[in-house]
Structures are given as structure tokens and as C-alpha cells.
Design a protein around this motif. Structure first.
Motif, PDB file in Angstrom:
ATOM      1  N   ALA A 136       0.648  -1.239  -0.076  1.00  0.00           N
ATOM      2  CA  ALA A 136      -0.021   0.250   0.215  1.00  0.00           C
ATOM      3  C   ALA A 136       0.883   1.465  -0.008  1.00  0.00           C
ATOM      4  CB  ALA A 136      -0.914  -0.273   1.319  1.00  0.00           C
ATOM      5  N   SER A 137       0.390   2.351   0.048  1.00  0.00           N
ATOM      6  CA  SER A 137       1.102   3.618   0.238  1.00  0.00           C
ATOM      7  C   SER A 137       1.694   3.474   1.302  1.00  0.00           C
ATOM      8  CB  SER A 137       0.183   4.822   0.085  1.00  0.00           C
ATOM      9  OG  SER A 137      -0.804   4.808   1.246  1.00  0.00           O
ATOM     10  N   PRO A 138       2.939   4.540   1.434  1.00  0.00           N
ATOM     11  CA  PRO A 138       3.453   4.491   2.668  1.00  0.00           C
ATOM     12  C   PRO A 138       2.580   5.097   4.070  1.00  0.00           C
ATOM     13  CG  PRO A 138       4.940   5.694   1.078  1.00  0.00           C
ATOM     14  CD  PRO A 138       3.618   5.302   0.457  1.00  0.00           C
ATOM     15  N   ALA A 139       1.875   5.894   3.452  1.00  0.00           N
ATOM     16  CA  ALA A 139       0.781   6.343   4.689  1.00  0.00           C
ATOM     17  C   ALA A 139      -0.014   5.193   5.284  1.00  0.00           C
ATOM     18  CB  ALA A 139       0.021   7.531   4.274  1.00  0.00           C
ATOM     19  N   LEU A 140      -0.740   4.484   4.218  1.00  0.00           N
ATOM     20  CA  LEU A 140      -1.545   3.385   4.406  1.00  0.00           C
ATOM     21  C   LEU A 140      -0.710   2.392   5.370  1.00  0.00           C
ATOM     22  CD1 LEU A 140      -3.936   2.987   1.560  1.00  0.00           C
ATOM     23  CD2 LEU A 140      -4.580   3.535   3.919  1.00  0.00           C
ATOM     24  N   VAL A 141       0.218   1.881   4.862  1.00  0.00           N
ATOM     25  CA  VAL A 141       1.525   1.009   5.399  1.00  0.00           C
ATOM     26  C   VAL A 141       1.555   1.279   6.974  1.00  0.00           C
ATOM     27  CG1 VAL A 141       3.584  -0.121   5.406  1.00  0.00           C
ATOM     28  CG2 VAL A 141       2.303   0.026   3.325  1.00  0.00           C
ATOM     29  N   ALA A 142       1.818   2.739   7.053  1.00  0.00           N
ATOM     30  CA  ALA A 142       2.149   3.168   8.413  1.00  0.00           C
ATOM     31  C   ALA A 142       1.054   2.825   9.343  1.00  0.00           C
ATOM     32  CB  ALA A 142       2.759   4.524   8.293  1.00  0.00           C
ATOM     33  N   ALA A 143      -0.310   3.364   8.741  1.00  0.00           N
ATOM     34  CA  ALA A 143      -1.411   3.016   9.600  1.00  0.00           C
ATOM     35  C   ALA A 143      -1.662   1.719  10.000  1.00  0.00           C
ATOM     36  CB  ALA A 143      -2.564   3.801   8.836  1.00  0.00           C
TER      37      ALA A 143
END
Ligand code: PMP
Ligand code: GLN
Length: 403
Positions: free
Chosen positions: A264-271
Motif C-alpha cells: 500500500a502507500s507509505p501512509a496506509l502501510v504506516a497506519a
């Protein structure tokens, strides 16, 4: 209503208060555990729970042994997964779908697809958010939506012309101001439906238009017999709103290793990592190294697996048809959904509970994968990830039902 499971739990503590909290009260023992236990108890052929009766490639198993012996992964691996596996996952996405991903920021290794689904829902859903899922749905979806405090909104796949049909207008109408995300599964368990490019394009357009996230469960990505698997993330506007999930269990026939992943995008992966770190933190250290090698197997491994399973699908589909079942020939996965009405039967759950006694075979009643149980009451699922002689023996036994 216990939508997803076979038995509810009513155990109470000393104060009389139920032990199991309200969110999980409707979920008893999973149907897979119940039916596999029945198979063990009765000695029946288990075409219920989806696991192959032959292990995956020797070289992959040996890679796990080597990792164990060499002390790779015997202590906590890094939270996002070992770099070798994260890199192999991005190479796999590039090789098969032309999708680029950064192994450091856009990949998360999980304890099977099951944990990826759980962590994604726990991270992305606020209590009260609505989550749309295609019904019949894989049993952990409902439980994880409930654990996240979300409300599941089923969109029913309906049998038509020998397959299952998604009504895109129904999907559109199911979206409300409270919808947070769509949880999609293609190839689809238990119906075997593979969403077409056109269907996926509509899902993508709806997601963009209504600003929704999408979790796509693609664990059967390499088991497509008719048509092709197209990741939703490859559609315009979807990279930043899609969590794509897969697993080594199905592709490499090591369901017990429980190595899964998401991109996923970095933001989604981080979440999602925020939730995942408090579930298992990490898992399956040495197996991660072995799966990295597995993902790099030549194309021929993947196409041979698919061709072998297509042949098995045909053995089971033909045998079930001969036994009097209405068969929905799957385009993907290793499951066949049937309808038992043609056998004069109405209730799939009762049928499956009696089946070992009647003819020594175990199957799964699809009704437990529905909120609208009536829509799936007469559907029964059989797995064909089994040796050919097992499939022949099972269908021979099932043919005795009609006599
Ligand atoms: N999603 C679907 C649709 C499945 O059929 C399964 C079962 N393998 C899973 C997720 C869970 O996968 P894993 O065993 O990797 O947790
Ligand atoms: N995915 C497997 C199936 O559908 C079951 C996995 C499990 O037992 N949780 O049969």
C-alpha cells in the motif's frame, strides 16, 4: 444472528455476565474448525477447510530449514518483515503486474493474510464506520469488522448462468456517507468468481468518487483458470487508497507457515503497522526467508500450479455434476460452490453435518458466509486442492447419495 459461524457461545462467568464480549458474541467456532474436527472424528475425506494435501516445493521447504539452521529469523525479525522478503514481494508485484513498490515503506509482512485483514480493519475503521463486503464472504471479515467496531454492509453475489454475478448498481446503492471502505476479495472464496476488468474499473471509480479506501484480498491471485487476476491497485487513483493483501499459504502450499503481506502507500502501510505491531508484532522469522526464495521461483512454477489446479477443478466439477449437484464452475481459487437443491436437499448446514455419516465426505455450508442466510442456504463448498485419487474417491462416494 450468528452470521459467520456454526455455533454461538453462551458461556457465562460467575456473575452471570457473558464471558465473550458483545462484539464477538455472534461468532462461535469457525466453520473450518468444526468441519475439520468432524473429518478427524469420522475419518471422512476432508474437502472442507482449504488446505492442500501435498506440501509445496522441496526447495522452499529446504530454504526454511537452512534459515533455521543458519540462525536467520530465529530471533524477532524486523517489525515490517525481513528486508529479503520485502524486496521479493516488490519484485513479485513488478514481475506479475508491473506495479512498483518501495520495499522499505510500502510493504508489511504479516502473520498470514488473516492478520493483514485484521490489522488493516483495526487501523482504518472507526467505530460506526460501514464496511462493504461481497457476500458470501470469508469468515474472518465479519469478525474483524466487528472487532474494529465497524458495521458490515453485505452486497450479495447472486448465482446466474453457472457462475456468480456482482450487481454493480447494488454496490453503488450500498455506499452511504458512513461508508469507510470496501473489502474486496478476488479471486473470490467461496464462489470462485474472478472480478473482470470492467467490474474492477467500476469499483475503482466508485471508490475515487466517494473517497473510499479499499482492502483487496488477493490470496488466490495465482489460482485463476479463466480470465486474469488484475490488482485493483493498478487502476487510476487506486494506489493511494488500496491495501493489497496476499499470502504464501495458497500460492506455495504452505498454509501452516502463516506468512502473508500487504502492499500500500507509505501512509496506509504506516497506519496498518500501528495495529499490526500490537497484534503479533512479528512472526514466522525463518519462514520469511523461505518465502522470499519462493516468490522468486520461475514463472513456470506459478503457471504449472495453476494448470494442475485447473485439472483438479475439472475432476471435482465433473464428479459433483455426475453426483447430481448443481455446480458453479469456479474461474479461480481452489473451491467449488454447489447447490444441493437438485438433490432434494434444502439446508446446507444440516447436509454438511450429516455428510460424513452418509458417505464419508466433509464439505462447508456456504450459509455461514452470508448475512442473508437464505441466499446461501442450499449452497455447499468443496475444496479441490487434493490428490487426484482423493478427488475421485470423494466424488465416487458422493455419487452414492443419489442412489
Ligand atoms: N482470505 C481468504 C479469501 C482466504 O480464503 C484465506 C484462507 N487461506 C485467508 C484470507 C487467510 O489466509 P492466511 O492463511 O494466509 O491467513
Ligand atoms: N481459507 C481456508 C478456507 O477457506 C480456511 C482457513 C481457516 O481455517 N481459517 O477453507
Amino acid at each position: 444472528m450468528a452470521a459467520m459461524t456454526s455455533t454461538g457461545s453462551s458461556t457465562r462467568g460467575a456473575t452471570g455476565r457473558p464471558l465473550l464480549n458483545r462484539r464477538l458474541a455472534e461468532f462461535g467456532t469457525t466453520i473450518f474448525a468444526e468441519m475439520s474436527a468432524l473429518a478427524v472424528r469420522t475419518g471422512a475425506i476432508n474437502l472442507g477447510q482449504g488446505f492442500p494435501d501435498t506440501d509445496g516445493p522441496d526447495e522452499v521447504r529446504e530454504a526454511a530449514v537452512r534459515a533455521l539452521r543458519d540462525g536467520r529469523g530465529n530471533q524477532y525479525p524486523p517489525g515490517p518483515g525481513v528486508p529479503e522478503l520485502r524486496t521479493a514481494i516488490t519484485e513479485h508485484q513488478q514481475r506479475w503486474y508491473g506495479l512498483a513498490a518501495d520495499p522499505d515503506t510500502e510493504v508489511l509482512v504479516t502473520a498470514g493474510a488473516t492478520e493483514a485483514i485484521a490489522a488493516a480493519l483495526l487501523a482504518l475503521v472507526e467505530p460506526g464506520d460501514e464496511v462493504i463486503a461481497l457476500e458470501p464472504y470469508y469468515d474472518s471479515y465479519a469478525a474483524c469488522i466487528a472487532m474494529a467496531g465497524g458495521t458490515r454492509v453485505p452486497v450479495t453475489l447472486r448465482p446466474r448462468d453457472g457462475g456468480f454475478h456482482l450487481d454493480l448498481d447494488e454496490l453503488r446503492d450500498a455506499i452511504t456517507d458512513r461508508t469507510r471502505l470496501i473489502l474486496l476479495n478476488t479471486p473470490h472464496n467461496p464462489t470462485g468468481k474472478v472480478l473482470t476488468r470492467g467490474e474492477l474499473a467500476t469499483v475503482a471509480a466508485l471508490a475515487v468518487e466517494r473517497d473510499l479506501l479499499v482492502i483487496t484480498d488477493e490470496v488466490y491471485e495465482h489460482l485463476v483458470f479463466d480470465g486474469e487476476h488484475i490488482p485493483l491497485a493498478s487502476f487510476p487513483g487506486m494506489r493511494e487508497r488500496t491495501v493489497s493483501i496476499s499470502s504464501a499459504g495458497k500460492t506455495f502450499s504452505f498454509t501452516g507457515w502463516k506468512v502473508g503481506w500487504l502492499t500500500a502507500s507509505p501512509a496506509l502501510v504506516a497506519a496498518v503497522r500501528s495495529a499490526k505491531q500490537f497484534l503479533t508484532y512479528v512472526s514466522a522469522g525463518p519462514f520469511q526467508y523461505a518465502v522470499a526464495e519462493a516468490l522468486r521461483l520461475p514463472d513456470s512454477f506459478f503457471t504449472e500450479l495453476r494448470d494442475e489446479l485447473r485439472a483438479k477443478r475439472d475432476i471435482l466439477a465433473d464428479g459433483l455434476t455426475a453426483a447430481g449437484f448443481e455446480v458453479f464452475r469456479p474461474q479461480g481459487t481452489y473451491f467449488i460452490t454447489t447447490d444441493i437443491s437438485a438433490l432434494g436437499e434444502k439446508d446446507g448446514l444440516a447436509f454438511c453435518r450429516a455428510l460424513p455419516g452418509r458417505c464419508g465426505v466433509v464439505a462447508i455450508p456456504n450459509a455461514v458466509f452470508y448475512d442473508h442466510r437464505d441466499a446461501g442456504r442450499s449452497q455447499v463448498r468443496f475444496a479441490f486442492c487434493k490428490k487426484d485419487d482423493v478427488l475421485h474417491e470423494a466424488t465416487g462416494r458422493l455419487q452414492r447419495l443419489a442412489s
